[in-house]
Design an enzyme around this catalytic site. Structure first.
Site, mmCIF file in Angstrom:
data_model
loop_
_atom_site.group_PDB
_atom_site.id
_atom_site.type_symbol
_atom_site.label_atom_id
_atom_site.label_comp_id
_atom_site.label_asym_id
_atom_site.label_seq_id
_atom_site.Cartn_x
_atom_site.Cartn_y
_atom_site.Cartn_z
ATOM 1 N N GLY A 81 0.802 -1.231 0.000
ATOM 2 C CA GLY A 81 0.000 0.000 0.000
ATOM 3 C C GLY A 81 0.826 1.268 0.000
ATOM 4 O O GLY A 81 0.269 2.370 0.006
ATOM 5 N N SER A 82 2.144 1.168 0.049
ATOM 6 C CA SER A 82 2.962 2.387 0.097
ATOM 7 C C SER A 82 4.193 2.254 -0.787
ATOM 8 O O SER A 82 5.108 1.485 -0.503
ATOM 9 C CB SER A 82 3.392 2.700 1.539
ATOM 10 N N TYR B 3 12.954 8.062 8.423
ATOM 11 C CA TYR B 3 12.585 8.800 7.208
ATOM 12 C C TYR B 3 13.811 9.480 6.609
ATOM 13 O O TYR B 3 13.990 9.537 5.396
ATOM 14 C CB TYR B 3 11.447 9.810 7.480
ATOM 15 N N GLU C 216 13.181 3.149 -7.022
ATOM 16 C CA GLU C 216 13.877 4.265 -6.361
ATOM 17 C C GLU C 216 13.255 5.607 -6.748
ATOM 18 O O GLU C 216 13.947 6.599 -6.952
ATOM 19 C CB GLU C 216 15.388 4.190 -6.612
ATOM 20 N N TRP D 118 8.344 -6.115 -3.099
ATOM 21 C CA TRP D 118 9.263 -5.678 -4.171
ATOM 22 C C TRP D 118 10.712 -5.589 -3.693
ATOM 23 O O TRP D 118 11.417 -4.662 -4.110
ATOM 24 C CB TRP D 118 8.891 -4.297 -4.718
ATOM 25 N N ILE D 119 11.155 -6.458 -2.829
ATOM 26 C CA ILE D 119 12.495 -6.252 -2.272
ATOM 27 C C ILE D 119 13.584 -6.937 -3.120
ATOM 28 O O ILE D 119 13.674 -8.157 -3.189
ATOM 29 C CB ILE D 119 12.543 -6.693 -0.787
ATOM 30 N N ARG E 180 19.748 6.582 -6.289
ATOM 31 C CA ARG E 180 19.225 6.988 -7.594
ATOM 32 C C ARG E 180 20.317 7.164 -8.649
ATOM 33 O O ARG E 180 20.103 6.910 -9.824
ATOM 34 C CB ARG E 180 18.617 8.377 -7.335
ATOM 35 N N ASN F 299 18.455 9.177 -2.190
ATOM 36 C CA ASN F 299 19.003 10.283 -2.992
ATOM 37 C C ASN F 299 20.281 9.845 -3.699
ATOM 38 O O ASN F 299 20.534 10.184 -4.856
ATOM 39 C CB ASN F 299 19.323 11.492 -2.104
#
Ligand SMILES: Cc1cc2nc3c(=O)[nH]c(=O)nc-3n(C[C@H](O)[C@H](O)[C@H](O)COP(=O)(O)OP(=O)(O)OC[C@H]3O[C@@H](n4cnc5c(N)ncnc54)[C@H](O)[C@@H]3O)c2cc1C
Length: 396
Positions: free
Chosen positions: A139-140, A242, A373, A166-167, A253, A250
């Site tokens: 859900g996230s 977080y 990502e 999705w790991i 990516r 960051n």
């Protein structure tokens, strides 16, 4: 004292130092010698060859930035980017396998780990154990901070409950960075990062996805049922997860950007070779200007993407702001990889559409670049936010 030419002039982005060049050559040799012969079978079976996993450790590819005191290679972020690019030129599944280990898992530990966590886990990750990074859930995804996995404090440990989806590296990994909310009443300020070992009570690996592309890279569910995690395995502080996730992603990516330029290079190289051999109308097809222009477009798109990825990586190594540049690099390189691989299929004609040739796989493998990502929309959101926030005025 007189300066060398290198000192007098700024080094072009694509000019590598002697050390970087040697590193690239060794990864290329491994990719061509060991990886290339296994690519089709691993794609077909949807599984990495365990022998390759071992070789990645032996070559020092699993702890590129990890300091030598923890058994790593002590390299720069840029060298990790070179490794991901070179591996992805041959097999983007192995590219992302190495990428997640270096740019997400090792990176998070290097930045947020205590001395004891670094000593314990970075050394294992450099020598024999695969890592994975578990943020997403059913859900996230883009709204990652809405994660539903919970962490309950119980004296000297936490109990984690929830499911991750999705790991990447889920099947091979033994060390997982798992994000859970320890104080849901505080919203995202309750999110906490934990180091979870595969052997911890209450932890199991669930279903493996059957995917369009990067099929040899495992993508799995993780199940946490009263998973007992000692307090000393909190990575960073409780409630700072977080920050851990934003900061690692960051950087991560840029690694995906490297995977994408690797794909684009592989596809372009294949197209150059094929069009130099294939004859129609009594000529090789690369003698037609229409084909030459397509090859020129592909090379130009690749060059632009590559400069952006390299620049973002060099900015990161130089401790300069790089978040906007990293988002732009991922956005551009994933678009370039998809477009270049697609055009390569067309330049192969019917042969491009079948599995006997490598380009259909590059195209399938490119698609993920716009999704993980942070989707392309999320990259645009990051770029736009930084553009209009006025924090770093954009000179136009
Ligand atoms: C092969 C694979 C490997 C992965 N590996 C990992 C991993 O190792 N670890 C991990 O934690 N996760 C992993 N992921 C998960 C990945 O990061 C998410 O799939 C991704 O972030 C998108 O989330 P979602 O799938 O829930 O899509 P959603 O967030 O539901 O997005 C659906 C669509 O809505 C758009 N959208 C959503 N919000 C907005 C908005 N605010 N503005 C504009 N558009 C929006 C998106 O761009 C997208 O087009 C992996 C995924 C895949 C497919």
């Amino acid at each position: 004292m007189s300066q060398t030419i290198e000192q007098q002039t700024a080094r072009p982005l694509t000019t590598l130092s002697e050390e970087e060049e040697m590193f690239r050559a060794s990864v290329r040799e491994f990719a061509m010698g060991e990886l290339r012969p296994r690519v089709e079978e691993m794609d077909e079976q949807g599984k990495l060859d365990p022998a390759l996993v071992r070789q990645c450790f032996e070559l020092g590819l699993m702890g590129i930035e990890t300091p030598e005191e923890y058994g790593g290679a002590g390299g720069s972020f840029f060298t990790a980017i070179i490794a991901v690019e070179e591996l992805s030129r041959v097999d983007p599944s192995v590219g992302v396998f190495v990428d997640v280990q270096n740019t997400l898992v090792n990176n998070a530990l290097l930045r947020w780990g205590t001395d004891e966590q670094k000593r314990r886990y970075l050394s294992q990750l450099a020598s024999s154990r695969v890592g994975a990074y578990a943020l997403s859930e059913a859900g996230s995804g883009s709204d990652a901070f809405a994660l539903a996995t919970r962490a309950l404090e119980r004296g000297d440990h936490f109990l984690l409950n929830g499911r991750k989806l999705w790991i990447t590296n889920g099947n091979e990994a033994e060390i997982f960075i798992v994000f859970a909310n320890a104080k849901p009443e505080e919203g995202y300020r309750g999110i906490t990062a934990f180091i979870v070992e595969k052997g911890f009570e209450g932890f199991s690996v669930g279903k493996k996805e059957n995917k369009l592309g990067i099929r040899a890279s495992s993508t799995t569910e993780l199940i946490l049922e009263d998973c007992r995690v000692p307090k000393e395995n909190v990575l960073g502080e409780v409630g700072k997860g977080y920050k851990v996730s934003i900061e690692t992603l960051n950087e991560g990516r840029i690694g995906i950007g490297a995977q994408m330029i690797g794909i684009a290079r592989g596809a372009l190289q294949s197209a150059l070779a094929y069009t130099a051999e294939r004859e129609q109308f009594g000529k090789t097809v690369n003698e037609f200007q229409g084909v030459q222009f397509q090859l020129a477009e592909m090379a130009t798109e690749l060059e632009a993407a590559r400069l952006m990825v390299y620049n973002a990586a060099r900015l990161k190594d130089a401790h300069l702001p790089f978040v906007k540049e990293a988002a732009m690099a991922k956005l551009t390189s994933s678009r370039a990889a998809e477009a270049i691989a697609s055009r390569a299929i067309e330049l192969y004609g019917g042969y491009g559409f079948v599995k006997d040739y490598p380009v259909e796989k590059f195209w399938r493998d490119s698609k993920i670049g716009a999704i993980y990502e942070g989707t392309s929309n999320m990259q645009l959101q990051t770029i736009a936010k930084l553009l209009i926030s006025g924090k770093r005025p954009f000179v136009v």
